[in-house]
Design a protein around this motif. Structure first.
Motif, PDB file in Angstrom:
ATOM      1  N   ILE A 119      -2.597   0.695  -2.647  1.00 47.34           N
ATOM      2  CA  ILE A 119      -1.871   1.970  -2.679  1.00 47.34           C
ATOM      3  C   ILE A 119      -2.564   2.950  -3.613  1.00 47.34           C
ATOM      4  CG2 ILE A 119       0.274   3.100  -3.415  1.00 47.34           C
ATOM      5  CD1 ILE A 119       1.730   0.496  -2.459  1.00 47.34           C
ATOM      6  N   LEU A 120      -2.936   2.487  -4.801  1.00 47.94           N
ATOM      7  CA  LEU A 120      -3.594   3.370  -5.766  1.00 47.94           C
ATOM      8  C   LEU A 120      -4.918   3.903  -5.222  1.00 47.94           C
ATOM      9  CD1 LEU A 120      -2.835   1.424  -9.061  1.00 47.94           C
ATOM     10  CD2 LEU A 120      -1.906   3.662  -8.393  1.00 47.94           C
ATOM     11  N   LYS A 142       6.517   3.858  -2.362  1.00 45.37           N
ATOM     12  CA  LYS A 142       6.258   2.423  -2.173  1.00 45.37           C
ATOM     13  C   LYS A 142       5.674   1.816  -3.451  1.00 45.37           C
ATOM     14  CE  LYS A 142       4.190  -1.133   0.541  1.00 45.37           C
ATOM     15  NZ  LYS A 142       3.876  -1.648   1.832  1.00 45.37           N
ATOM     16  N   LEU A 143       4.807   2.559  -4.136  1.00 43.64           N
ATOM     17  CA  LEU A 143       4.222   2.078  -5.381  1.00 43.64           C
ATOM     18  C   LEU A 143       5.309   1.789  -6.414  1.00 43.64           C
ATOM     19  CD1 LEU A 143       1.698   1.479  -7.095  1.00 43.64           C
ATOM     20  CD2 LEU A 143       1.655   3.921  -7.683  1.00 43.64           C
ATOM     21  N   ARG A 144       6.306   2.665  -6.515  1.00 46.73           N
ATOM     22  CA  ARG A 144       7.416   2.429  -7.459  1.00 46.73           C
ATOM     23  C   ARG A 144       8.148   1.134  -7.113  1.00 46.73           C
ATOM     24  NH1 ARG A 144       7.799   8.027  -7.005  1.00 46.73           N
ATOM     25  NH2 ARG A 144       9.451   7.918  -5.442  1.00 46.73           N
ATOM     26  N   LEU A 145       8.355   0.878  -5.821  1.00 43.55           N
ATOM     27  CA  LEU A 145       9.028  -0.355  -5.403  1.00 43.55           C
ATOM     28  C   LEU A 145       8.176  -1.591  -5.734  1.00 43.55           C
ATOM     29  CD1 LEU A 145      10.485   0.744  -1.952  1.00 43.55           C
ATOM     30  CD2 LEU A 145      11.750   0.360  -4.082  1.00 43.55           C
ATOM     31  N   VAL A 146       6.876  -1.496  -5.508  1.00 39.42           N
ATOM     32  CA  VAL A 146       5.970  -2.611  -5.804  1.00 39.42           C
ATOM     33  C   VAL A 146       5.952  -2.880  -7.305  1.00 39.42           C
ATOM     34  CG1 VAL A 146       3.533  -3.313  -5.807  1.00 39.42           C
ATOM     35  CG2 VAL A 146       4.545  -2.329  -3.734  1.00 39.42           C
ATOM     36  N   ALA A 195      10.775  -6.043  -1.177  1.00 35.43           N
ATOM     37  CA  ALA A 195      12.155  -5.943  -0.689  1.00 35.43           C
ATOM     38  C   ALA A 195      13.150  -6.088  -1.835  1.00 35.43           C
ATOM     39  CB  ALA A 195      12.420  -7.012   0.372  1.00 35.43           C
ATOM     40  N   GLN A 196      14.172  -5.235  -1.784  1.00 35.17           N
ATOM     41  CA  GLN A 196      15.226  -5.266  -2.795  1.00 35.17           C
ATOM     42  C   GLN A 196      16.487  -5.938  -2.276  1.00 35.17           C
ATOM     43  OE1 GLN A 196      14.764  -0.854  -3.218  1.00 35.17           O
ATOM     44  NE2 GLN A 196      15.003  -1.350  -5.384  1.00 35.17           N
TER      45      GLN A 196
END
Length: 123
Positions: A26-27, A74-78, A111-112
């Motif tokens: 992602i980065l 998505k990065l915040r979730l990862v 996944a949360q």
């Protein structure tokens, strides 16, 4: 099943590696997209391009911004999932406290929620 999350230690390690790989990808993608943003061209400010070129550049910029915004989400979730690995709470549904199945985490490691809860939240 070695932890309170219902995941074995080797399963958590596998998922953690996947999360690190996802984060790095992602980065890198964000960096590539930002480099492609027409507004990052230093000559853009002084450019006296025709109207249609300006419109294309604006659309290109808007597309890059939208993609970067989605990737940052998505990065915040990862990153949240990686913090949960460290705290020992990874793999637990945030609403119900029920373990998220390993098979789901293999598909969506950040996944949360379980699939059932996610479906209810999306409605």
């Amino acid at each position: 099943m070695g932890t309170k999350t219902g995941l074995a230690k080797d399963q958590i390690e596998t998922l953690q590696k996947m999360l690190f790989k996802d984060r790095d990808k992602i980065l890198k993608t964000i960096d590539v997209l930002k480099a492609q943003d027409p507004f990052n061209d230093p000559d853009h400010v002084n450019d006296n391009a025709s109207f249609d070129t300006d419109v294309r550049e604006q659309m290109g910029h808007d597309t890059v911004e939208a993609e970067v915004t989605a990737l940052k989400k998505k990065l915040r979730l990862v990153e949240k999932a990686l913090r949960k690995v460290e705290s020992g709470t990874y793999g637990v549904d945030e609403k119900t406290g029920v373990p998220i199945p390993f098979e789901r985490l293999l598909i969506v490691p950040e996944a949360q929620y379980t699939v059932e809860i996610e479906k209810k939240l999306v409605k």
